[in-house]
Design a protein around this motif. Structure first.
Motif, mmCIF file in Angstrom:
data_model
loop_
_atom_site.group_PDB
_atom_site.id
_atom_site.type_symbol
_atom_site.label_atom_id
_atom_site.label_comp_id
_atom_site.label_asym_id
_atom_site.label_seq_id
_atom_site.Cartn_x
_atom_site.Cartn_y
_atom_site.Cartn_z
ATOM 1 N N ARG A 1 19.717 26.946 -0.993
ATOM 2 C CA ARG A 1 20.958 27.414 -0.391
ATOM 3 C C ARG A 1 22.144 26.575 -0.831
ATOM 4 N N THR A 2 23.320 27.152 -0.619
ATOM 5 C CA THR A 2 24.556 26.379 -0.704
ATOM 6 C C THR A 2 25.200 26.437 0.676
ATOM 7 N N PHE A 3 26.147 25.530 0.915
ATOM 8 C CA PHE A 3 26.701 25.379 2.258
ATOM 9 C C PHE A 3 28.143 25.866 2.344
ATOM 10 N N GLN A 4 28.495 26.308 3.542
ATOM 11 C CA GLN A 4 29.873 26.749 3.795
ATOM 12 C C GLN A 4 30.840 25.593 3.510
ATOM 13 N N ASN A 5 30.508 24.412 4.020
ATOM 14 C CA ASN A 5 31.266 23.208 3.672
ATOM 15 C C ASN A 5 30.433 22.472 2.643
ATOM 16 N N VAL A 6 30.880 22.551 1.419
ATOM 17 C CA VAL A 6 30.097 22.042 0.290
ATOM 18 C C VAL A 6 29.453 20.686 0.610
ATOM 19 N N ARG A 7 28.175 20.574 0.327
ATOM 20 C CA ARG A 7 27.470 19.313 0.562
ATOM 21 C C ARG A 7 26.899 18.805 -0.742
ATOM 22 N N LEU A 8 27.648 17.915 -1.363
ATOM 23 C CA LEU A 8 27.172 17.288 -2.589
ATOM 24 C C LEU A 8 27.029 15.805 -2.318
ATOM 25 N N PHE A 9 26.487 15.070 -3.276
ATOM 26 C CA PHE A 9 26.522 13.612 -3.196
ATOM 27 C C PHE A 9 27.798 13.197 -3.922
ATOM 28 N N PRO A 10 28.874 12.906 -3.182
ATOM 29 C CA PRO A 10 30.192 12.772 -3.809
ATOM 30 C C PRO A 10 30.286 11.659 -4.843
ATOM 31 N N ASN B 1 35.050 23.923 -8.602
ATOM 32 C CA ASN B 1 33.972 23.331 -9.392
ATOM 33 C C ASN B 1 32.898 22.709 -8.512
ATOM 34 N N ARG B 2 33.302 22.184 -7.360
ATOM 35 C CA ARG B 2 32.298 21.642 -6.435
ATOM 36 C C ARG B 2 31.398 22.765 -5.927
ATOM 37 N N ARG B 3 32.005 23.907 -5.687
ATOM 38 C CA ARG B 3 31.196 25.056 -5.252
ATOM 39 C C ARG B 3 30.226 25.471 -6.362
ATOM 40 N N ARG B 4 30.729 25.474 -7.582
ATOM 41 C CA ARG B 4 29.862 25.835 -8.718
ATOM 42 C C ARG B 4 28.730 24.827 -8.858
ATOM 43 N N LEU B 5 29.080 23.563 -8.693
ATOM 44 C CA LEU B 5 28.068 22.508 -8.836
ATOM 45 C C LEU B 5 26.977 22.675 -7.776
ATOM 46 N N GLU B 6 27.381 23.064 -6.594
ATOM 47 C CA GLU B 6 26.390 23.257 -5.546
ATOM 48 C C GLU B 6 25.449 24.417 -5.897
ATOM 49 N N ILE B 7 26.003 25.444 -6.522
ATOM 50 C CA ILE B 7 25.156 26.563 -6.965
ATOM 51 C C ILE B 7 24.190 26.066 -8.041
ATOM 52 N N ALA B 8 24.711 25.249 -8.961
ATOM 53 C CA ALA B 8 23.850 24.709 -10.028
ATOM 54 C C ALA B 8 22.701 23.904 -9.430
ATOM 55 N N ARG B 9 23.006 23.134 -8.407
ATOM 56 C CA ARG B 9 21.954 22.325 -7.775
ATOM 57 C C ARG B 9 20.905 23.225 -7.120
ATOM 58 N N ALA B 10 21.374 24.290 -6.481
ATOM 59 C CA ALA B 10 20.428 25.230 -5.863
ATOM 60 C C ALA B 10 19.584 25.915 -6.942
ATOM 61 N N MET B 11 20.218 26.266 -8.073
ATOM 62 C CA MET B 11 19.480 26.893 -9.176
ATOM 63 C C MET B 11 18.396 25.967 -9.695
#
Ligand SMILES: Nc1ncnc2c1ncn2[C@@H]1O[C@H](COP(=O)(O)OP(=O)(O)OP(=O)(O)O)[C@@H](O)[C@H]1O
Ligand SMILES: [Mg+2]
Length: 265
Positions: free
Chosen positions: A83-92, A160-170
């Protein structure tokens, strides 16, 4: 074959508030299904139940016939749901590449900690994991490749953070991808792009997709089926044309406008 996703009689309450109320849904492999509904309808809570962030009070959730209720978020990822999150959750503070590699390590033997600590067990497969991470990032064209690999996630634009979160889910090699408002905060051009990308995730990468979205251009643009939710329950389901003109759906949105005196966002 049992469906890739199925839930029945799903209920989740927070105190006196029933956020998800007798919800049921089936998704077949290869479908793109969108979930709409006014603010507070229970959409994100449904995702939290599916991915094991909260246990449901009652009801069943199955993927390919396997029950997900009671499993940890990690076990659910391993069963092929990301999944990806409504409030992007990455390791900043981690780099773009590392963020995606962590996604992959949720499946690998050496695990997240080994990835972060760079233990020997991790190094052995580092090359392979890195190549795979780059492959996920290339999916987004030139936006997240090259010098961007080594930039910390916090330095990226919101889109780009949203895209990165999708990449992580992929990178988790999921079969079912849940995305919580993938176009939130994006400008019209980026929104158009993400709509196309959701289609490509299915057509080129084989994901089944269930996504929450407020932007009706995205919903219309890419959904095979639209599900509308309000007060925790499903109020309509079908084609975009059918759901967007459904009187319960229109009432649900208009009701919230008059309650809030705004568009509810
Ligand atoms: N952890 C929690 N504790 C208490 N209440 C919660 C919790 N999570 C969600 N809720 C409540 O459950 C209801 C549904 O929230 P949810 O976030 O699922 O809505 P949503 O449909 O995703 O809304 P939005 O479109 O604004 O993101 C809301 O009233 C919310 O305040
Ligand atoms: Mg939400």
């Amino acid at each position: 074959m049992p469906p890739i996703f199925e839930c029945e009689g799903l209920i989740k309450s927070f105190g006196g508030l029933t956020a998800v109320n007798h919800f049921e849904l089936q998704i077949e492999e290869g479908e793109i299904v969108s979930l709409i509904g006014p603010n507070g309808a229970g959409k994100t809570t449904l995702f939290n139940l599916i991915t094991g962030f909260y246990p449901p009070d009652s009801g069943s959730i199955h993927s390919d016939g396997r029950s997900l209720v009671g499993l940890s978020t990690h076990q659910i990822t391993q069963l092929g749901i990301a999944r990806t999150f409504q409030n992007v959750r990455l390791f900043p503070n981690m780099t773009v590449l590392q963020n995606v590699m962590v996604g992959q390590h949720s499946r690998s033997k050496s695990g997240v900690l080994a990835a972060i600590l760079r233990l020997p067990s991790f190094k052995a497969e580092e090359e392979r994991v890195m190549a795979k991470a780059k492959e996920q990032l290339e999916f987004f064209g030139t936006r997240l490749v090259g010098y961007r690999y080594d930039q910390p996630a916090y330095s990226l634009s919101y889109a780009n953070r949203r895209r990165l979160e999708i990449a992580r889910a992929m990178a988790t090699e999921a079969k079912l991808l849940l995305m919580d408002e993938p176009s939130a905060g994006m400008n019209p051009k980026e929104t158009e792009e993400i709509t196309e990308l959701i289609g490509q995730l299915r057509d080129e990468r084989g994901f089944t997709i269930f996504f929450i979205e407020h932007d009706m251009r995205v919903v219309k643009g890419v959904s095979d089926r639209v599900v509308a939710m309000d007060y925790g329950s499903k109020i309509a389901e079908g084609s975009y044309a059918a759901v967007s003109t459904d009187e319960h759906v229109i009432e649900a949105y208009l009701g919230r406008v008059s309650e809030d005196g705004a568009d509810g966002r």
